[in-house]
Scaffold this motif. Structure first.
Motif, PDB file in Angstrom:
ATOM      1  N   ARG A 157      -9.625 -10.906   4.828  1.00 42.17           N
ATOM      2  CA  ARG A 157      -8.941 -11.625   6.007  1.00 42.17           C
ATOM      3  C   ARG A 157      -7.439 -10.512   6.435  1.00 42.17           C
ATOM      4  NH1 ARG A 157      -9.586 -14.756   0.944  1.00 42.17           N
ATOM      5  NH2 ARG A 157      -7.214 -13.481   0.106  1.00 42.17           N
ATOM      6  N   ALA A 158      -7.879  -9.698   6.117  1.00 40.15           N
ATOM      7  CA  ALA A 158      -6.732  -8.564   6.604  1.00 40.15           C
ATOM      8  C   ALA A 158      -5.506  -8.459   5.434  1.00 40.15           C
ATOM      9  CB  ALA A 158      -6.105  -8.778   7.591  1.00 40.15           C
ATOM     10  N   ASP A 159      -5.295  -9.593   4.509  1.00 36.76           N
ATOM     11  CA  ASP A 159      -4.701  -9.227   3.140  1.00 36.76           C
ATOM     12  C   ASP A 159      -5.178  -8.299   2.034  1.00 36.76           C
ATOM     13  OD1 ASP A 159      -4.051 -11.654   4.255  1.00 36.76           O
ATOM     14  OD2 ASP A 159      -5.193 -13.109   3.436  1.00 36.76           O
ATOM     15  N   ALA A 160      -4.201  -8.213   0.639  1.00 39.21           N
ATOM     16  CA  ALA A 160      -4.744  -6.937   0.465  1.00 39.21           C
ATOM     17  C   ALA A 160      -4.339  -8.493  -0.813  1.00 39.21           C
ATOM     18  CB  ALA A 160      -3.388  -6.533  -0.119  1.00 39.21           C
ATOM     19  N   ILE A 192       2.138  -1.598  -1.169  1.00 39.89           N
ATOM     20  CA  ILE A 192       0.719  -1.248  -2.009  1.00 39.89           C
ATOM     21  C   ILE A 192      -0.168  -1.908  -1.012  1.00 39.89           C
ATOM     22  CG2 ILE A 192      -0.241  -1.865  -3.604  1.00 39.89           C
ATOM     23  CD1 ILE A 192       2.599  -1.680  -5.804  1.00 39.89           C
ATOM     24  N   GLY A 193      -0.286  -3.001  -0.767  1.00 40.61           N
ATOM     25  CA  GLY A 193      -0.922  -4.652   0.425  1.00 40.61           C
ATOM     26  C   GLY A 193      -1.266  -2.892   1.335  1.00 40.61           C
ATOM     27  N   THR A 194      -0.875  -2.342   2.110  1.00 39.77           N
ATOM     28  CA  THR A 194      -1.246  -1.853   2.987  1.00 39.77           C
ATOM     29  C   THR A 194      -1.953  -0.282   3.137  1.00 39.77           C
ATOM     30  OG1 THR A 194       0.740  -0.341   3.218  1.00 39.77           O
ATOM     31  CG2 THR A 194       1.481  -1.697   3.766  1.00 39.77           C
ATOM     32  N   SER A 228       4.374 -17.393  -5.467  1.00 35.69           N
ATOM     33  CA  SER A 228       4.126 -17.616  -4.333  1.00 35.69           C
ATOM     34  C   SER A 228       4.732 -16.686  -3.451  1.00 35.69           C
ATOM     35  CB  SER A 228       5.092 -19.445  -4.128  1.00 35.69           C
ATOM     36  OG  SER A 228       4.220 -19.841  -4.914  1.00 35.69           O
ATOM     37  N   ASP A 229       5.675 -16.620  -3.899  1.00 31.90           N
ATOM     38  CA  ASP A 229       6.447 -14.776  -3.137  1.00 31.90           C
ATOM     39  C   ASP A 229       5.616 -13.831  -3.079  1.00 31.90           C
ATOM     40  OD1 ASP A 229       9.159 -13.967  -2.104  1.00 31.90           O
ATOM     41  OD2 ASP A 229       9.070 -12.703  -4.306  1.00 31.90           O
ATOM     42  N   LEU A 230       4.766 -13.580  -3.869  1.00 27.83           N
ATOM     43  CA  LEU A 230       4.152 -12.627  -4.222  1.00 27.83           C
ATOM     44  C   LEU A 230       2.851 -12.490  -3.468  1.00 27.83           C
ATOM     45  CD1 LEU A 230       4.189 -11.792  -8.080  1.00 27.83           C
ATOM     46  CD2 LEU A 230       5.531 -10.362  -6.442  1.00 27.83           C
ATOM     47  N   ALA A 231       2.745 -13.835  -3.261  1.00 26.89           N
ATOM     48  CA  ALA A 231       1.590 -13.965  -2.012  1.00 26.89           C
ATOM     49  C   ALA A 231       1.734 -14.023  -0.848  1.00 26.89           C
ATOM     50  CB  ALA A 231       0.912 -15.801  -2.082  1.00 26.89           C
ATOM     51  N   SER A 232       3.699 -14.382  -0.707  1.00 26.17           N
ATOM     52  CA  SER A 232       3.208 -14.001   0.869  1.00 26.17           C
ATOM     53  C   SER A 232       3.657 -12.713   0.957  1.00 26.17           C
ATOM     54  CB  SER A 232       4.675 -14.441   1.049  1.00 26.17           C
ATOM     55  OG  SER A 232       5.834 -14.074   0.145  1.00 26.17           O
ATOM     56  N   GLY A 233       4.017 -12.391   0.496  1.00 32.74           N
ATOM     57  CA  GLY A 233       4.294 -10.142   0.606  1.00 32.74           C
ATOM     58  C   GLY A 233       2.612  -9.790   0.616  1.00 32.74           C
ATOM     59  N   VAL A 234       1.416 -10.268   0.454  1.00 35.67           N
ATOM     60  CA  VAL A 234       0.022  -9.352  -0.009  1.00 35.67           C
ATOM     61  C   VAL A 234      -0.666 -10.069   1.429  1.00 35.67           C
ATOM     62  CG1 VAL A 234      -0.885  -8.756  -2.165  1.00 35.67           C
ATOM     63  CG2 VAL A 234      -1.672 -11.506  -1.218  1.00 35.67           C
ATOM     64  N   ARG A 235      -0.473 -11.362   2.090  1.00 37.91           N
ATOM     65  CA  ARG A 235      -0.595 -11.719   3.574  1.00 37.91           C
ATOM     66  C   ARG A 235      -0.259 -11.024   5.025  1.00 37.91           C
ATOM     67  NH1 ARG A 235       2.055 -17.402   2.383  1.00 37.91           N
ATOM     68  NH2 ARG A 235       0.215 -16.696   0.927  1.00 37.91           N
ATOM     69  N   GLY A 236      -1.526 -10.550   5.077  1.00 40.00           N
ATOM     70  CA  GLY A 236      -1.395  -9.455   6.762  1.00 40.00           C
ATOM     71  C   GLY A 236      -1.300  -8.596   5.940  1.00 40.00           C
ATOM     72  N   ALA A 237      -1.297  -8.092   5.024  1.00 39.50           N
ATOM     73  CA  ALA A 237      -0.354  -6.585   4.577  1.00 39.50           C
ATOM     74  C   ALA A 237      -1.956  -5.624   5.124  1.00 39.50           C
ATOM     75  CB  ALA A 237      -0.753  -7.175   3.723  1.00 39.50           C
ATOM     76  N   ARG A 238      -3.043  -6.027   5.602  1.00 34.91           N
ATOM     77  CA  ARG A 238      -3.870  -4.493   5.641  1.00 34.91           C
ATOM     78  C   ARG A 238      -4.522  -4.910   6.928  1.00 34.91           C
ATOM     79  NH1 ARG A 238      -6.320  -2.104   1.720  1.00 34.91           N
ATOM     80  NH2 ARG A 238      -8.528  -1.610   3.214  1.00 34.91           N
ATOM     81  N   ARG A 239      -3.552  -5.257   7.927  1.00 35.03           N
ATOM     82  CA  ARG A 239      -3.604  -6.065   9.073  1.00 35.03           C
ATOM     83  C   ARG A 239      -3.220  -4.435   9.996  1.00 35.03           C
ATOM     84  NH1 ARG A 239      -1.834 -10.972   9.180  1.00 35.03           N
ATOM     85  NH2 ARG A 239      -3.645 -11.987  10.144  1.00 35.03           N
TER      86      ARG A 239
END
Length: 269
Positions: free
Chosen positions: A17-20, A224-226, A258-269
């Motif tokens: 999904r391009a997330d971590a 980190i998720g990148t 919820s805050d942490l989940a927003s951080g990893v969303r799309g991190a691998r794009r």
């Protein structure tokens, strides 16, 4: 009993999904067994991919003060391995891959093959074993292979390349890259040595590498998720559960999660 859900599969789905992947640590039995299960479900609802249930231990060498307090409370309230199996069953039935981080003594006391059989029957993914190195893991490796369980060993910034190769070879599922040599706990920064550690662990043959120890904010999780496949959060979640009022504790946990989940969303794009 729960259908077995593997954390490696959940991590791959997040990366696709391009997330971590987001992995949340909750001590089973804190504040109570039922509330620790509720907390795991809150994390699942907030977008966490994997739950890591900590089994309380009387001498937690790797744990910082927040988690030490939580595990002490869980021990005082009589948390035992049957509670762990129950929590794993509840959370896998809820649809989230669930591992346990446990020191080795309780597994050995219960019986290694018996533990593997019961943990797999509850739907558990596998174990993170901070004090069991691969050199001493033959009995566990045989039992985990027999029952299809993941084995997560830890690397550290000081790990030489030959040791990273050994850990990558013996791990099954993913490798836990500890961001520092210290105990768990929230940190203002995760450290410059983490990205090179992830890269060296991959070069050593690890299929998936997740980073933990010190992650406490969405910004850190995103950073980190990148470069890592997954981000592990513990103390920041456990601190939220330290509220005396149980309803408030779960609401606070939801906000942090919820805050942490927003951080990893799309991190691998």
């Amino acid at each position: 009993m729960g259908t077995q859900l593997l954390s490696g599969t959940a991590i791959d789905a997040a990366v696709e999904r391009a997330d971590a992947a987001l992995i949340g640590y909750i001590p089973v039995g804190f504040p109570t067994v039922d509330l620790s299960i509720c907390a795991g479900k809150v994390l699942a609802d907030c977008g966490f991919d994997v739950i890591e249930l900590g089994f309380p231990y009387s001498d937690p060498a790797m744990d910082g003060p927040v988690i030490q307090h939580a595990t002490s409370v869980a021990l005082e309230r009589g948390t035992h391995l049957e509670d762990l199996f129950h929590a794993v069953d509840e959370l896998t039935s809820y649809g989230i891959a669930t591992l346990s981080m446990t020191y080795w003594n309780p597994v050995e006391w219960y019986g290694v093959e018996r533990f593997a059989a019961d943990f797999a029957a509850a739907g558990g993914a596998g174990l993170i074993t901070p004090d069991l190195p691969p050199e001493e893991g033959a009995e566990w490796e045989a039992a985990s292979d027999l029952h299809g369980l993941e084995r997560v060993y830890l690397t550290a910034p000081s790990s030489p390349q030959h040791r990273l190769r050994l850990i990558a070879e013996h791990s099954r599922g993913w490798v836990y890259a500890a961001s520092s040599m210290g105990v768990t706990g929230e940190r203002s920064s995760v450290g410059l040595q983490v990205q090179p550690l992830v890269e060296r662990t991959r070069q050593a043959g690890a299929q998936r590498v997740c980073v933990g120890l010190g992650v406490s904010s969405a910004m850190q999780a995103r950073e980190i998720g990148t470069y890592a496949d997954g981000v592990i959060v513990g103390s920041a979640l456990v601190r939220a559960l330290c509220e005396v009022d149980q309803g408030r504790a779960l609401r606070h946990l939801k906000d942090v999660a919820s805050d942490l989940a927003s951080g990893v969303r799309g991190a691998r794009r």
